[in-house]
Structure formats: structure tokens, C-alpha cells
Write an enzyme that holds these catalytic residues in place. Sequence first.
Site, PDB file in Angstrom:
ATOM      1  N   VAL A 190      38.056  42.596  31.582  1.00 21.02           N
ATOM      2  CA  VAL A 190      36.853  41.896  31.128  1.00 21.02           C
ATOM      3  C   VAL A 190      37.275  41.053  29.935  1.00 21.02           C
ATOM      4  CG1 VAL A 190      34.409  42.098  30.572  1.00 21.02           C
ATOM      5  CG2 VAL A 190      35.558  43.981  31.760  1.00 21.02           C
ATOM      6  N   ILE A 191      37.080  39.744  30.060  1.00 23.91           N
ATOM      7  CA  ILE A 191      37.571  38.821  29.035  1.00 23.91           C
ATOM      8  C   ILE A 191      36.382  38.100  28.394  1.00 23.91           C
ATOM      9  CG2 ILE A 191      39.062  36.820  28.600  1.00 23.91           C
ATOM     10  CD1 ILE A 191      40.806  37.795  30.942  1.00 23.91           C
ATOM     11  N   PHE A 240      37.780  40.400  39.742  1.00 23.29           N
ATOM     12  CA  PHE A 240      37.550  39.382  38.704  1.00 23.29           C
ATOM     13  C   PHE A 240      38.818  39.299  37.836  1.00 23.29           C
ATOM     14  CE2 PHE A 240      35.212  37.006  35.600  1.00 23.29           C
ATOM     15  CZ  PHE A 240      34.051  36.601  36.230  1.00 23.29           C
ATOM     16  N   ALA A 243      34.105  44.200  37.181  1.00 23.30           N
ATOM     17  CA  ALA A 243      34.174  45.484  36.471  1.00 23.30           C
ATOM     18  C   ALA A 243      32.834  46.224  36.508  1.00 23.30           C
ATOM     19  CB  ALA A 243      34.607  45.247  35.034  1.00 23.30           C
ATOM     20  N   PHE A 244      31.757  45.460  36.552  1.00 24.72           N
ATOM     21  CA  PHE A 244      30.432  46.092  36.547  1.00 24.72           C
ATOM     22  C   PHE A 244      30.235  47.000  37.767  1.00 24.72           C
ATOM     23  CE2 PHE A 244      25.723  46.076  36.562  1.00 24.72           C
ATOM     24  CZ  PHE A 244      25.520  46.395  35.230  1.00 24.72           C
ATOM     25  N   GLU A 245      30.928  46.677  38.864  1.00 25.15           N
ATOM     26  CA  GLU A 245      30.788  47.462  40.102  1.00 25.15           C
ATOM     27  C   GLU A 245      31.729  48.670  40.141  1.00 25.15           C
ATOM     28  OE1 GLU A 245      30.849  43.934  40.227  1.00 25.15           O
ATOM     29  OE2 GLU A 245      28.661  44.052  40.411  1.00 25.15           O
ATOM     30  N   THR A 290      29.307  33.858  25.834  1.00 29.95           N
ATOM     31  CA  THR A 290      27.963  34.439  25.859  1.00 29.95           C
ATOM     32  C   THR A 290      28.036  35.955  25.697  1.00 29.95           C
ATOM     33  OG1 THR A 290      27.890  34.943  28.217  1.00 29.95           O
ATOM     34  CG2 THR A 290      27.346  32.675  27.589  1.00 29.95           C
ATOM     35  N   HIS A 333      27.364  38.086  27.734  1.00 28.12           N
ATOM     36  CA  HIS A 333      27.625  38.724  29.026  1.00 28.12           C
ATOM     37  C   HIS A 333      28.745  39.764  28.920  1.00 28.12           C
ATOM     38  CE1 HIS A 333      27.327  38.879  33.388  1.00 28.12           C
ATOM     39  NE2 HIS A 333      28.632  38.766  33.484  1.00 28.12           N
TER      40      HIS A 333
HETATM   41  N1  INI Z   1      33.758  40.997  35.632  1.00 31.43           N
HETATM   42  C1  INI Z   1      34.999  41.338  35.250  1.00 31.43           C
HETATM   43  O1  INI Z   1      35.618  42.244  35.852  1.00 31.43           O
HETATM   44  N2  INI Z   1      35.595  40.692  34.202  1.00 31.43           N
HETATM   45  C2  INI Z   1      34.969  39.708  33.512  1.00 31.43           C
HETATM   46  O2  INI Z   1      35.574  39.152  32.574  1.00 31.43           O
HETATM   47  C3  INI Z   1      33.657  39.339  33.893  1.00 31.43           C
HETATM   48  N3  INI Z   1      32.969  38.288  33.194  1.00 31.43           N
HETATM   49  O3  INI Z   1      33.507  37.769  32.221  1.00 31.43           O
HETATM   50  O4  INI Z   1      31.870  37.895  33.547  1.00 31.43           O
HETATM   51  C4  INI Z   1      33.059  40.011  34.986  1.00 31.43           C
HETATM   52  N4  INI Z   1      31.819  39.662  35.403  1.00 31.43           N
HETATM   53  C5  INI Z   1      31.308  40.033  36.696  1.00 31.43           C
HETATM   54  C6  INI Z   1      30.614  41.387  36.704  1.00 31.43           C
HETATM   55  O5  INI Z   1      31.553  42.424  36.543  1.00 31.43           O
HETATM   56  C7  INI Z   1      29.888  41.618  38.023  1.00 31.43           C
HETATM   57  O6  INI Z   1      30.799  41.594  39.084  1.00 31.43           O
HETATM   58  C8  INI Z   1      28.805  40.577  38.283  1.00 31.43           C
HETATM   59  O7  INI Z   1      27.905  40.516  37.210  1.00 31.43           O
HETATM   60  C9  INI Z   1      28.019  40.921  39.579  1.00 31.43           C
HETATM   61  O8  INI Z   1      27.362  42.187  39.465  1.00 31.43           O
END
Ligand code: INI
Length: 174
Positions: free
Chosen positions: A81-82, A22, A56-58, A86, A88
Site C-alpha cells: 500500500v503506497i 495492486f 490489500a483491502f481484500e 488522498t 485513501h
Molecule cells: N490497494 C493496494 O493493495 N495498494 C494500494 O496502494 C492501494 N491504493 O493506493 O489505493 C490499494 N487500493 C485498492 C484497495 O485495496 C481495494 O482493492 C479497492 O478499494 C477495491 O475494494
Amino acid sequence: MRQYAISGDASQLRFGIVVSRFNHMIALRLLEGCTRELEKRGAGADDIHVAWVPGAFEIPLAARALARTGRYDAVVTLGAVIRGGTPHFDYVCRGVTDGICEVMRDTSIPIAFGVLTTDDVEQALARAGGCEGNKGEEAARAAVEMARLGPQLAEPPGSAVAGPIGSTRGKAPR
Ligand code: INI
């Protein structure tokens, strides 16, 4: 007084890197900074393994998998992560930071935190090789230092692996 040695020597160490796709352009700059720094400090290209994840969530899940293999002296996590419009952002930030802390606690493998959490792309670019440096490089340095410190801390008192700052006497056994 005993002081443990601080060493930035990455030779003979192995590193796993988890990087989030991402915001790919920023992630690539962080990865370049990280690998450049590890190699500058003596890590071999074959001793640096990179796992890309969707976001980043993974990152924590992949970091845990790498840490559990026992193949790596340290794991580096990279991503950006920007903030959007929202909440999120807050959930992703919390997930990745708490997750990485848990992995480090559960595995006792150093996990360096090179994940940017910024308000906008400009702030991220500034920290990915721009005017604020490169967080990937910084995370690489932390990974090397912690990989060198861990074995020293595990030594019984009096075994004298500690040396002056920059000493490589406390090298991790292979
Ligand atoms: N993931 C990022 O690494 N950076 C972000 O800025 C970001 N935003 O903004 O949504 C982001 N979202 C995706 C998240 O990490 C997961 O991959 C997704 O939710 C699927 O599980």
C-alpha cells in the site's frame, strides 16, 4: 524455567499465501521472497498455495477463507500500500491491518503480515528485495516459527515438547 523451542523448519507444514495484485511488480517480488524462504526451510512446492486478490483491502477476506479450511498451518499476507495524495491510503492500511488481526484472533491460525505500507515506490522497492531486505521473506520466517510454536503452547505442562533453539522435536502433528 521452561522455554519453548524456536523452530524454523517448514517441512511437513502447509502454507496459504494471499497476495494483492495492486502494485503488482512489488507484490511479485514479495511473493518470490516468501516462497523462496519457505522452500529453503523445507516446505514442499505442493504445500504452498497462493491466492491473488485485487488489492490489500481484500486480503483479510481471502485470508479468513484460507484459515477456515483447516488445510494450512499458517497464512502469509503480502502486498504493497503506497501513499497517494488522498486519505485513501489510511483507510486501506487500517482495513488490512485490523482485518488481518481479526482473522488471526477469530481463527487462531497464524497470519503473517507481509504488507508494505510506504510513502513511495522507492521505499516499497527497498523492502521488496532491495537494500532493506524482503518483507516477504520476513513474513515467511514468522509464519514458520508461529506454526511451530502453536502446537507446543497447546501441549499440557510437563509433556516436554520443548527443546533447544533449532530443535525440531516440537513438530506439529499432521
Ligand atoms: N490497494 C493496494 O493493495 N495498494 C494500494 O496502494 C492501494 N491504493 O493506493 O489505493 C490499494 N487500493 C485498492 C484497495 O485495496 C481495494 O482493492 C479497492 O478499494 C477495491 O475494494
